[in-house]
Design a protein around this motif. Structure first.
Motif, mmCIF file in Angstrom:
data_model
loop_
_atom_site.group_PDB
_atom_site.id
_atom_site.type_symbol
_atom_site.label_atom_id
_atom_site.label_comp_id
_atom_site.label_asym_id
_atom_site.label_seq_id
_atom_site.Cartn_x
_atom_site.Cartn_y
_atom_site.Cartn_z
ATOM 1 N N ASN A 150 -85.306 23.512 -127.674
ATOM 2 C CA ASN A 150 -84.946 22.262 -127.863
ATOM 3 C C ASN A 150 -83.415 21.247 -127.067
ATOM 4 O O ASN A 150 -83.753 20.512 -127.002
ATOM 5 C CB ASN A 150 -83.789 22.918 -129.493
ATOM 6 C CG ASN A 150 -85.512 23.959 -129.906
ATOM 7 O OD1 ASN A 150 -85.852 23.774 -129.663
ATOM 8 N ND2 ASN A 150 -84.397 24.542 -131.145
ATOM 9 N N THR A 173 -82.469 22.014 -135.205
ATOM 10 C CA THR A 173 -83.330 22.099 -134.169
ATOM 11 C C THR A 173 -84.764 21.392 -133.138
ATOM 12 O O THR A 173 -85.202 20.793 -132.196
ATOM 13 C CB THR A 173 -82.485 21.964 -132.722
ATOM 14 O OG1 THR A 173 -82.508 23.709 -132.728
ATOM 15 C CG2 THR A 173 -81.045 22.045 -133.628
ATOM 16 N N SER A 174 -85.178 22.160 -133.736
ATOM 17 C CA SER A 174 -87.280 22.380 -133.121
ATOM 18 C C SER A 174 -87.600 21.123 -133.533
ATOM 19 O O SER A 174 -88.231 20.698 -132.608
ATOM 20 C CB SER A 174 -87.131 23.495 -133.831
ATOM 21 O OG SER A 174 -86.507 24.547 -132.956
ATOM 22 N N ILE A 225 -85.879 17.697 -132.004
ATOM 23 C CA ILE A 225 -86.277 17.620 -130.106
ATOM 24 C C ILE A 225 -87.600 17.620 -130.092
ATOM 25 O O ILE A 225 -88.187 16.404 -128.755
ATOM 26 C CB ILE A 225 -86.357 19.494 -129.233
ATOM 27 C CG1 ILE A 225 -86.358 18.869 -127.948
ATOM 28 C CG2 ILE A 225 -86.671 20.323 -129.708
ATOM 29 C CD1 ILE A 225 -85.400 17.628 -127.557
ATOM 30 N N ASP A 257 -84.809 29.183 -129.995
ATOM 31 C CA ASP A 257 -83.993 27.125 -130.210
ATOM 32 C C ASP A 257 -83.500 26.754 -128.533
ATOM 33 O O ASP A 257 -82.414 26.027 -128.096
ATOM 34 C CB ASP A 257 -83.266 27.569 -130.888
ATOM 35 C CG ASP A 257 -83.701 26.846 -132.350
ATOM 36 O OD1 ASP A 257 -84.481 27.335 -132.394
ATOM 37 O OD2 ASP A 257 -83.101 27.101 -133.711
ATOM 38 N N SER A 286 -88.614 26.538 -136.494
ATOM 39 C CA SER A 286 -86.931 25.991 -137.096
ATOM 40 C C SER A 286 -86.334 27.380 -137.353
ATOM 41 O O SER A 286 -86.781 28.322 -138.738
ATOM 42 C CB SER A 286 -86.832 24.929 -137.999
ATOM 43 O OG SER A 286 -85.665 24.793 -139.048
ATOM 44 N N VAL A 289 -92.434 23.502 -125.677
ATOM 45 C CA VAL A 289 -91.413 22.382 -125.880
ATOM 46 C C VAL A 289 -91.866 20.916 -124.533
ATOM 47 O O VAL A 289 -91.951 20.610 -124.715
ATOM 48 C CB VAL A 289 -90.186 22.232 -125.890
ATOM 49 C CG1 VAL A 289 -88.957 20.951 -126.062
ATOM 50 C CG2 VAL A 289 -89.842 23.133 -127.374
ATOM 51 N N PRO A 313 -92.142 27.052 -130.793
ATOM 52 C CA PRO A 313 -90.581 26.195 -131.453
ATOM 53 C C PRO A 313 -90.291 26.685 -133.030
ATOM 54 O O PRO A 313 -90.471 24.590 -133.452
ATOM 55 C CB PRO A 313 -90.271 25.243 -130.240
ATOM 56 C CG PRO A 313 -92.178 24.853 -130.407
ATOM 57 C CD PRO A 313 -93.101 25.691 -130.423
#
Length: 311
Positions: free
Chosen positions: A22, A254-255, A258, A19, A94, A219, A92
């Motif tokens: 993110n 947060t994944s 973002i 994370d 969660s 990301v 990425p």
């Protein structure tokens, strides 16, 4: 209790490793913020968020199913294994999905799973990337008007660098406040909350330091190409929606936030070259994560229960 601590630290490490991307992935990948600066800021503000605001989401997570030390450890190990596998694949995912899936797998084993709470959380999982994308799009359009008034390029670059670090700190705080509950949620009532929150924050920080770099570039570069301004806006949108869910006591992703924010900022800036292959891989990871974690925890419970009965 020793096994409980080890499993929680393992999951916290796996969460931090995944994370961290993110928060600072877009800024690091676009060379706006150096990786070492991003790591230092992440660790400090994740810990602050965990310690001072990490108890808000605990109640929701602990209400999914009743926990014993045995089931809490099993669920946490299952969630950590899921996060580790996804991190090694550079996806990425969660942490909240991993932990919710694991806790629900334990609940199905016990026959205590609360479907109504789980369905509400699933609705939030869907709303998170959509809300972040919409927020990022409009934040880009609004803030770009103000930003355009800065005439010189060096001043713009300086403003973006400071903004990226400051907003990243805000995002790290929100991440720590929301995601530490995923680490210690199953142990609510089993160990002191203050000790658990501190332990969770430190373990997340260790994950950032040791293994956070790979997912940052997934990301930051592979979904859609962002300029520095769009990268900062994406993190601002992500941070805001995660903090909003934290205040509501909801375990946010947060994944998901973002990824939605990156897409929204990219489109607002006129970038249409979205990498659908990578995006599909990420979305598939979102679907797989709670399922894999749930199956891991369910079968781990079965296996350990069988071993205990035999011996």
């Amino acid at each position: 209790m020793f096994l409980a601590v080890v499993s929680a630290v393992f999951f916290g490490w796996a969460l931090g490793a995944n994370d961290a991307a993110n928060v600072y992935g877009t800024a690091v990948a676009s060379d706006l913020v150096k990786f070492k600066v991003a790591v230092a800021s992440s660790v400090i503000f994740i810990l602050i968020g965990a310690v001072f605001a990490g108890s808000r989401v605990l109640e929701t997570i602990s209400s999914l199913s009743s926990q014993t030390v045995f089931t809490a450890v099993t669920g946490t190990i299952a969630a950590a294994l899921t996060m580790t596998i996804m991190t090694l694949l550079g996806i990425p995912v969660s942490s909240s999905q991993a932990m919710m899936g694991a806790i629900f797998g334990v609940g199905m084993f016990q026959g205590t799973a609360d479907w109504s709470i789980f369905l509400k959380i699933v609705v939030c999982w869907v709303a998170t990337p959509v809300g972040a994308a919409v927020g990022s799009f409009f934040l880009y359009r609004i803030i770009s008007i103000v930003f355009a008034r800065i005439k010189t390029k060096p001043t713009q670059n300086f403003a973006l660098k400071i903004g990226a670090i400051a907003i990243g700190a805000y995002g790290s705080f929100a991440l720590g406040a929301n995601d530490v509950a995923n680490v210690i949620g199953p142990f609510a009532g089993i160990m002191p909350v203050k000790v658990a929150v501190l332990m969770g924050g430190i373990s997340i920080g260790l994950g950032v330091i040791t293994f956070g770099k790979r997912v940052m570039y997934t990301v930051g570069k592979q979904i859609i190409t962002l300029d520095h301004f769009a990268a900062v806006i994406a993190v601002l949108s992500m941070s805001s929606i995660v903090w909003m869910f934290t205040l509501l006591g909801i375990p946010a992703s947060t994944s998901q936030a973002i990824v939605g924010a990156v897409v929204g900022a990219g489109f607002a800036g006129g970038t249409k070259d979205i990498n659908l292959k990578v995006l599909k891989k990420i979305v598939l990871g979102w679907v797989q994560t709670p399922l894999v974690a749930g199956l891991f925890s369910f079968f781990l419970c079965l296996l350990l229960d069988l071993v205990i009965k035999i011996f």
